[in-house]
Every structure is written in structure tokens, then in C-alpha cells.
Write an enzyme that holds these catalytic residues in place. Sequence first.
Site, mmCIF file in Angstrom:
data_model
loop_
_atom_site.group_PDB
_atom_site.id
_atom_site.type_symbol
_atom_site.label_atom_id
_atom_site.label_comp_id
_atom_site.label_asym_id
_atom_site.label_seq_id
_atom_site.Cartn_x
_atom_site.Cartn_y
_atom_site.Cartn_z
ATOM 1 C CB THR A 26 -0.930 -0.018 1.231
ATOM 2 O OG1 THR A 26 -1.707 -1.213 1.147
ATOM 3 C CG2 THR A 26 -1.855 1.160 1.278
ATOM 4 C CB ILE A 75 -2.334 13.590 2.276
ATOM 5 C CG1 ILE A 75 -2.821 13.844 0.863
ATOM 6 C CG2 ILE A 75 -2.664 14.761 3.205
ATOM 7 C CD1 ILE A 75 -4.343 13.831 0.726
ATOM 8 C CG HIS A 91 -4.370 12.969 6.354
ATOM 9 N ND1 HIS A 91 -5.232 13.554 5.464
ATOM 10 C CD2 HIS A 91 -4.124 11.725 5.874
ATOM 11 C CE1 HIS A 91 -5.511 12.689 4.491
ATOM 12 N NE2 HIS A 91 -4.850 11.578 4.710
ATOM 13 C CB SER A 96 -6.143 6.898 5.348
ATOM 14 O OG SER A 96 -5.744 8.239 5.327
ATOM 15 C CB CYS A 121 13.856 5.979 -20.591
ATOM 16 S SG CYS A 121 12.551 5.952 -19.368
HETATM 17 C C1 LIG Z 1 -6.140 4.665 -1.485
HETATM 18 C C2 LIG Z 1 -5.330 4.980 -0.265
HETATM 19 C C3 LIG Z 1 -5.035 6.298 0.090
HETATM 20 C C4 LIG Z 1 -4.309 6.590 1.229
HETATM 21 N N1 LIG Z 1 -3.930 7.863 1.478
HETATM 22 C C5 LIG Z 1 -3.212 8.159 2.580
HETATM 23 C C6 LIG Z 1 -2.773 9.480 2.827
HETATM 24 O O1 LIG Z 1 -2.914 10.362 1.995
HETATM 25 N N2 LIG Z 1 -2.158 9.731 4.005
HETATM 26 C C7 LIG Z 1 -1.940 8.772 4.938
HETATM 27 O O2 LIG Z 1 -1.445 9.101 5.999
HETATM 28 N N3 LIG Z 1 -2.276 7.493 4.692
HETATM 29 C C8 LIG Z 1 -2.884 7.165 3.532
HETATM 30 N N4 LIG Z 1 -3.222 5.876 3.254
HETATM 31 C C9 LIG Z 1 -2.811 4.840 4.182
HETATM 32 C C10 LIG Z 1 -1.344 4.459 3.994
HETATM 33 O O3 LIG Z 1 -1.034 4.309 2.630
HETATM 34 C C11 LIG Z 1 -1.083 3.177 4.740
HETATM 35 O O4 LIG Z 1 -1.479 3.365 6.071
HETATM 36 C C12 LIG Z 1 0.363 2.740 4.723
HETATM 37 O O5 LIG Z 1 0.908 2.753 3.435
HETATM 38 C C13 LIG Z 1 0.447 1.336 5.310
HETATM 39 O O6 LIG Z 1 1.780 0.961 5.300
HETATM 40 P P1 LIG Z 1 2.180 -0.467 5.848
HETATM 41 O O7 LIG Z 1 3.652 -0.501 5.892
HETATM 42 O O8 LIG Z 1 1.447 -0.761 7.104
HETATM 43 O O9 LIG Z 1 1.591 -1.500 4.763
HETATM 44 P P2 LIG Z 1 2.175 -1.891 3.333
HETATM 45 O O10 LIG Z 1 2.780 -0.751 2.639
HETATM 46 O O11 LIG Z 1 1.100 -2.622 2.627
HETATM 47 O O12 LIG Z 1 3.357 -2.883 3.688
HETATM 48 C C14 LIG Z 1 3.115 -4.203 4.130
HETATM 49 C C15 LIG Z 1 4.244 -5.058 3.604
HETATM 50 O O13 LIG Z 1 4.131 -6.367 4.145
HETATM 51 C C16 LIG Z 1 4.542 -7.295 3.159
HETATM 52 N N5 LIG Z 1 3.986 -8.608 3.473
HETATM 53 C C17 LIG Z 1 2.678 -8.972 3.485
HETATM 54 N N6 LIG Z 1 2.566 -10.281 3.802
HETATM 55 C C18 LIG Z 1 3.822 -10.741 4.013
HETATM 56 C C19 LIG Z 1 4.359 -12.020 4.363
HETATM 57 N N7 LIG Z 1 3.576 -13.099 4.548
HETATM 58 N N8 LIG Z 1 5.696 -12.145 4.482
HETATM 59 C C20 LIG Z 1 6.522 -11.087 4.289
HETATM 60 N N9 LIG Z 1 6.067 -9.851 3.944
HETATM 61 C C21 LIG Z 1 4.737 -9.688 3.826
HETATM 62 C C22 LIG Z 1 3.961 -6.686 1.875
HETATM 63 O O14 LIG Z 1 4.579 -7.194 0.711
HETATM 64 C C23 LIG Z 1 4.191 -5.211 2.089
HETATM 65 O O15 LIG Z 1 5.407 -4.772 1.519
HETATM 66 C C24 LIG Z 1 -3.902 5.541 2.083
HETATM 67 C C25 LIG Z 1 -4.169 4.217 1.713
HETATM 68 C C26 LIG Z 1 -4.829 3.942 0.529
HETATM 69 C C27 LIG Z 1 -5.004 2.525 0.093
#
Ligand SMILES: Cc1cc2nc3c(=O)[nH]c(=O)nc-3n(C[C@H](O)[C@H](O)[C@H](O)COP(=O)(O)OP(=O)(O)OC[C@H]3O[C@@H](n4cnc5c(N)ncnc54)[C@H](O)[C@@H]3O)c2cc1C
Length: 476
Positions: free
Chosen positions: A40, A47, A49, A337, A442
Site C-alpha cells: 500500500t 498526504i 494529514h 489512512s 527510456c
Molecule cells: C487509497 C489509499 C489512500 C491513502 N492515502 C493516505 C494518505 O494520503 N495519508 C496517509 O497518511 N495514509 C494514507 N493511506 C494509508 C497508507 O497508505 C497506509 O497506512 C500505509 O501505506 C500502510 O503501510 P504499511 O507498511 O502498514 O503496509 P504496506 O505498505 O502494505 O506494507 C506491508 C508489507 O508487508 C509485506 N507482506 C505482506 N505479507 C507478508 C508475508 N507473509 N511475508 C513477508 N512480507 C509480507 C507486503 O509485501 C508489504 O510490503 C492511504 C491508503 C490507501 C489505500
Amino acid sequence: MFDVAVIGAGITGTFIARELSKYQLRVLMIEKDNDIANGTTKANSAIVHAGYDVLQGTLKAQLNVKGNKMYEEVCRELQVPFKRIGSLVIAFNNNEIKLLEELYKRGLSNGVPDMEILSRERVLALEPNLNDDVIGALYAKTAGIVGPWELAIALAENALENGVELFLNSTVTGIKKIKDFYCVKAGNQDINTKLVINCAGIYADKINDMVSDIHFKMLPFKGEYNLFDKNAGDMVNTIIFRCPSDAGKGVVILPTVHGNLLIGPTSELVDSKDALQTTSEGLKFIQQHTKLTLKGINFGNVITSFTGLRAKTMLHDFIIEEAEDALGFINVAGIDSPGLTAAPAIAEYVLNLIKHRLGNIQKNEKFSSSRRPNINFMELSVEEKRKIIQKDPKFGRIICRCEGITEGEIIDVIHRKPGAKTLDGVKRRARPGSGRCQGGFCTPRVMEIIARELGIDITEVVKDGLDSYILTGETK
Ligand SMILES: Cc1cc2nc3c(=O)[nH]c(=O)nc-3n(C[C@H](O)[C@H](O)[C@H](O)COP(=O)(O)OP(=O)(O)OC[C@H]3O[C@@H](n4cnc5c(N)ncnc54)[C@H](O)[C@@H]3O)c2cc1C
């Protein structure tokens, strides 16, 4: 034996790993994909926020407002683009003005500074391209924009330089409790670790179920976007939200840190965690809603579309706690988010849980908070350009004409930690292929450079995910 294994290298996992590298701990990041930030973290609104719309008293509210304040420092230390451009929630009728007042009050009780409700004239002075029917807006000066994957990659690089280890291409398929430690099966390795931190995004429920009998379910909510060419980047100066409704924050319009215009997301519960396709309905929805907000927007300037998946739970709050029935196993789940905004504060929160479990941990006196900045050839002065080309003529060869990216910059990101090994990995770090032609010119050049620098055959170069091969073999 590791002290801590962090599962998932998105923005949450990388912030936590970097925070832990400030201490004398043996830390491992485990990621199923072939690069950092492939979940994600690579597909969201980017943003930072302000924190006026999250419900009072939630962990989300607390960590959003705290995380927002931490952004300047970490982005300065790691040389990642961050701009505090402010946000507007715009109102078109009196009911919406009442909503703005509620948001303002909620913001005050969440501790959000620098907010005010603006008159129609002040809104239009700030944003002349908004629809003339606008009658007011809530202005939050502390909202900002960031490069989310650039930040996660920079955090990972800095964590690795400070001693953290990283296993890519290592899907966690099982976790077993053995006496007072865990054995994590990742790819074909068995990893022993005292603590496990579950930062697996939309798969966090699956990881939790490997260890705990207290279950939660991640609900993937799809969000589709349109990204516009830089010639549309100055349509707005701030982040423009419509008044929130039951469907969420609605379609948002904002500039990116690189000067493009981003519009989206939609919000739709989907039944698959792989539902990353864009749809004609989703993109039509974005167009219709944008036209209600902005005058003179030309959808002919869209250069690409993409989808992200929110990791929601029925609890409507982050789940950041040690599992009651699995001591030493900490869930960092339901990070939808404002997870990107909250991530630096989440890392500090998790550090305190770890201190509670491991007792007194010693500081890493060798910790360095900075990293060597990425080279951005186009931003150098004429004299600096001359010097760098003299030192390495590869900086004199432009590979991406749209963004002006040189061969020297591409080689640099391939050889950094954790180096780019894929076409999109290079794009996310140095930006070739991010411009108007989207890599039309590219792509073959970048593939040749990746193959040469990594010593692999060009047919082995993938676009992004493990099997996303681009070439199948020679035709002649
Ligand atoms: C449409 C949208 C808009 C958003 N806009 C905002 C915003 O503007 N501002 C804001 O603050 N937040 C926003 N968010 C929320 C924000 O993007 C997320 O909260 C954040 O990116 C989550 O990060 P994460 O590291 O928890 O998850 P992820 O980035 O999903 O990372 C999880 C990782 O775990 C790995 N993984 C999963 N299963 C396994 C496994 N079994 N073994 C090993 N690795 C594994 C995955 O490959 C991945 O790399 C938005 C989300 C979305 C979807």
C-alpha cells in the site's frame, strides 16, 4: 538469534526498523516482495494529514497529530521530499459549513494547530481554479505532501546502514513459539527471534492467525487514482478535500512533491487482496466528482492511473499491541489512512512496547540519522553539473528525456542499499519513466543498464513483482 523480526517493509515496517536501529538490537526486516514499499505504501494519496477528521480519543487521532509534527525532521535527515502546503476542506452549502465547524472543533480537541475557517473570497484567492459555487473552507496549514515510497526506501537504507538486516523475496508462511522465542519460516529459511512485529499491511490478519487465537480480519478497500502531467500540477496550490461523508473523505485533488497533479481515490470494498486493477467505472467516478470541484480540468493530461488497497478493520482504529495470548508478538495492523502520516509516531509507540518486553535496551552510540543524498542532476547548478560529468561522464548521458534523468543517477540507485533491481524499483528511486511518455522511450535503455550493472541477462529484468517479465527472448 535476532532480537526483533519485523514482517513487512512498507512505511510502518521501515519506520520501526529505523527506530530500532537507534538501539543495540539485532533487527531483521522480512519482506515477501523483491523491493521495499511494494504494498500500500506505493499507492496512496501521499498526504501528511493535519488530523482534524479522525475521531477523538482513538489511537489514530493521537498518532496522526504526533506523526504530522515529526515529518520535517525525518525528511530533512533523510533528504526526502516533503512540503507543508496546507489543506482545504471546501463547502458548497450551509450544511457543509456546519460540517466544517464540527471538523474544526474535532481538530481542536485532537490538538491540531493552525486551523481556520475561510470565507469564499479567501478560498478563491488561495485556489482560483475552484468552482465559483464554493462558499467557505476549513484551512489546515499543517497538512503536507511527501514522497511515500521514497521515504520508505530512505528509511530502509538508513536502517541497513545502522546495522538492520533485510531479507527480500521471503514470504512468511509460518511462525512457531519455541520456549521463549519464535521461529519464523520465511522463504526457505527458519529465523529465530525473541520478538516478532507484524507490519504485513492487508495480510496482517494472516500473520496474526499464525500465532494468536484472537482474530481480526483485514478488509481491502480499493482506491483508484489518476495522475496528471506536470503541466496540470499548478491547478491547485493546496490539498483540496470535499466535505467527508459516509463514503469517506471523497475525491481529493492535490499537487505531488514532484509537481504533478493527483486526483482520487475511490472507495470500494473488494473481495480480493490482489484487486489492483483500475476500472472504467472508478475512473469515470473520479472525473465526475472532480468536475464538481474544479474548473477547466483537462482529463487529456492524465499520464497514468493506479490503485491502492486500504487495510481496514471493523474496529475503525489501528491495532498496535502485543497479542494477549502470544507474548513477544506485536501486531501493527489495521494501518489504513492516516497510516502514512502516523508512521513515525507508530514507530515510537512500538519502541515503547518493545522496551516493556525486553527491559532496559542500550542506545546504539554509532547510530547515524542521515544518509548520502540521492543525486538529482536537473537540480544541480551549471558548475555542479560540469564537475559531476567531469568526474563521471555517465552523468552527461540523459536516459529519461521527460524527467531529465541521467545514466549516472540510475547506476547510483542500483548500487545503493537496498539497491533497485527492477524497472519500477529504479523508477521509484530515480524517476526514469515517471514523465509524460511513461517510459515509452527510456524503458529499453533502463533495462540494459540494470542488466549490465547486476550482471544478469536482460530477459531476467522484471518490471516490478517477481514474475513480471518484460522480454521473453530474442526474435532474431
Ligand atoms: C487509497 C489509499 C489512500 C491513502 N492515502 C493516505 C494518505 O494520503 N495519508 C496517509 O497518511 N495514509 C494514507 N493511506 C494509508 C497508507 O497508505 C497506509 O497506512 C500505509 O501505506 C500502510 O503501510 P504499511 O507498511 O502498514 O503496509 P504496506 O505498505 O502494505 O506494507 C506491508 C508489507 O508487508 C509485506 N507482506 C505482506 N505479507 C507478508 C508475508 N507473509 N511475508 C513477508 N512480507 C509480507 C507486503 O509485501 C508489504 O510490503 C492511504 C491508503 C490507501 C489505500
